[in-house]
Motif scaffolding. Sequence first.
Motif, short mmCIF file in Angstrom:
data_model
loop_
_atom_site.label_atom_id
_atom_site.label_comp_id
_atom_site.label_asym_id
_atom_site.label_seq_id
_atom_site.Cartn_x
_atom_site.Cartn_y
_atom_site.Cartn_z
N GLY A 225 1.03 4.23 -10.93
CA GLY A 225 1.42 2.98 -10.29
C GLY A 225 0.57 2.60 -9.09
O GLY A 225 0.77 1.55 -8.49
N MET A 226 -0.39 3.45 -8.73
CA MET A 226 -1.16 3.24 -7.51
C MET A 226 -2.46 2.46 -7.71
O MET A 226 -3.24 2.29 -6.78
N GLY A 227 -2.68 1.96 -8.93
CA GLY A 227 -3.96 1.35 -9.25
C GLY A 227 -4.34 0.16 -8.40
O GLY A 227 -5.53 -0.12 -8.20
N SER A 228 -3.36 -0.59 -7.89
CA SER A 228 -3.66 -1.79 -7.11
C SER A 228 -3.81 -1.52 -5.62
O SER A 228 -4.11 -2.43 -4.85
N ARG A 229 -3.61 -0.27 -5.20
CA ARG A 229 -3.69 0.07 -3.78
C ARG A 229 -5.10 0.52 -3.40
O ARG A 229 -5.78 1.19 -4.16
N ASP A 230 -5.51 0.14 -2.17
CA ASP A 230 -6.87 0.47 -1.70
C ASP A 230 -7.03 1.94 -1.34
O ASP A 230 -8.08 2.53 -1.58
N GLN A 231 -6.00 2.52 -0.73
CA GLN A 231 -6.12 3.92 -0.29
C GLN A 231 -4.77 4.63 -0.42
O GLN A 231 -4.17 5.04 0.57
N PRO A 232 -4.32 4.78 -1.65
CA PRO A 232 -3.02 5.41 -1.87
C PRO A 232 -3.09 6.92 -1.66
O PRO A 232 -4.17 7.52 -1.63
N MET A 233 -1.93 7.53 -1.53
CA MET A 233 -1.86 8.98 -1.39
C MET A 233 -0.56 9.50 -1.99
O MET A 233 0.50 8.95 -1.75
N ILE A 234 -0.68 10.55 -2.80
CA ILE A 234 0.47 11.33 -3.20
C ILE A 234 0.47 12.59 -2.34
O ILE A 234 -0.46 13.39 -2.39
N LEU A 235 1.51 12.74 -1.54
CA LEU A 235 1.65 13.91 -0.68
C LEU A 235 2.71 14.84 -1.26
O LEU A 235 3.87 14.47 -1.36
N THR A 236 2.28 16.01 -1.67
CA THR A 236 3.20 17.02 -2.19
C THR A 236 3.44 18.06 -1.11
O THR A 236 2.49 18.68 -0.62
N ILE A 237 4.70 18.22 -0.71
CA ILE A 237 5.06 19.22 0.28
C ILE A 237 6.08 20.14 -0.36
O ILE A 237 7.15 19.69 -0.79
N THR A 238 5.77 21.42 -0.43
CA THR A 238 6.62 22.31 -1.19
C THR A 238 6.50 23.75 -0.70
O THR A 238 5.54 24.11 -0.01
#
Length: 571
Positions: A225-238
Amino acid sequence: MATYPNVNAANKYARDVVAGKIPNCRQVILACQRHLDELAKEKDPNFKFRFDKAKAERVCSFIQRMPHTKGEWARKKQKIKLEPWQLFFFAASFGWLVKATSKRRFREVMLKVPRKNGKSIIAAGVGIFGLCADEEYGSEVYCGATNEKQAWEVFKPALLMARKLPKMRKKFGLQLHAKKLTRSDGSVFEPVIGQPGDGSSPHIAIVDEFHEQPTNEQYDTFDTGMGSRDQPMILTITTAGTNLDSPCYDLELRCRAMLDGTEDEHLFALLYGIDDDDDWTKPEALIKANPNYGISVKSDYLLAQQQKAINSPRFTNIFKTKHLNQWASAKSAFFNMEKWKECEDKDLTIDFFRGVDCIQALDLARKLDMNAKARVFWKEIGGKIHWYCVAPKFWVPYEQVFNNENKQLGEQFQRYLTQGLLSVTDGAEIDYRDILADVVESHLETPSVSIPIDPAGATNLSHNLLDEGLNVVTVTQNHQNMSDPMFELEAAINSGRFHHDGNALMTWQISNVIGKYYQGSDDRVRPTKQKNINKIDGAVALIMAIGEAMLQKNQGQTKAKSIYEGGTVGC
């Protein structure tokens, strides 16, 4: 003149970790070393990234304006004060930009840290930053989890922070709701259980306790779903977990491969824990694994938990998983990857070995999977055999690269293909004619004393190689045949007698090798892997090649003897 106290502290932390002043596990040391190495490469026009101190300083300063939301610090109305390791995390994650676009470099970020080390505060701070201050109009920020309680572990602190900061709400037009935060430009920050809607377009997606998720569906939906964003980030904290078939463990293996040298330019990982040879019963292990030791996680609590684990075997795995960040039942890599990296010599090319005899070994796994070739040379130096692995080759069918049911593996293959390290054959099956042509051509460059091949592989290919006048020998991949060369390769790597050209695909596969011992014995071993995604075909071919060379030397065959005593390798 601008000053950057937080960035300076972050970089100092990285230097201190690499210098050994701050005890840390190998994965954290590698992350710090990567950051420092790339800072040194910034001015190289061919290096695609730059570190923006102002961007890094800005995110660190923003987070430290947030108030604590629970415990003693909240009672005293204190604001968050980031520790040096946290400053490094934020500075590195948000400060690296792509030179060509000045947009953020890292699209995927993984922070693996034991319980009570301030995960929720970090996640909540990132969420509010992504909503208000990340220069993204109509930002969508989601914190995802498997259940509502877990999702609220991130969102509730963010909601409480916003409630305590009326000036921030006014500045950014922030509106509080029962289950979300919004802004007048349409920006939203809310928790998500399971998959977000198809219409969502995440700017920041926070995946909390990823180890609890049985599938990759939520992560993949955020990603696509991030294709239209300029600088997206998925942050995984675990923290670590217990399910080695989980997508979280797969992600960690990918992060480890990146830290070991596999090219994955838009992935950042900071993986706290202990090393395999650390004594988990010692207090030093607690300090090493827990970066907030004595700060947010009390030392007396951890020491009590450690003693409980020592006294109660039933509790041991729980303690190791939650407080030392070790995956339950995870097996250790057989080869020392730090020593493997020290054996790298990028000046080694096949041109250096033209006319020199070699062993070409083939691991022909299956028609639908990866196949590999290792070419090995050797020479006696000072009474010791030195081994050289140069120009390994890997093949995989087209369908496995571009239509793989395992998306992560397909993307991994695509990265190696882009780097020129992987050959793709047409269709859904391996075309063994491509392998035949390559082996014959290699034989003309570097004469093959023999070509070991697993009898479970392609029988027709063996016959075709024999028809070309090549010496094909079958090697069953069992304990009897694989143990001695596997131990020899280990010894050669550890002593510096092994030399390789730095092929990243071979490095990844060496890191995936697990030793399977024969009926509990510690002197008979063969290579295996943790999961199917962790390919080891090249490593198996390398072990087969070394085994064949050792066998020929022991049998005193004339051809092999001439290689050992009269080889032209000058390294």
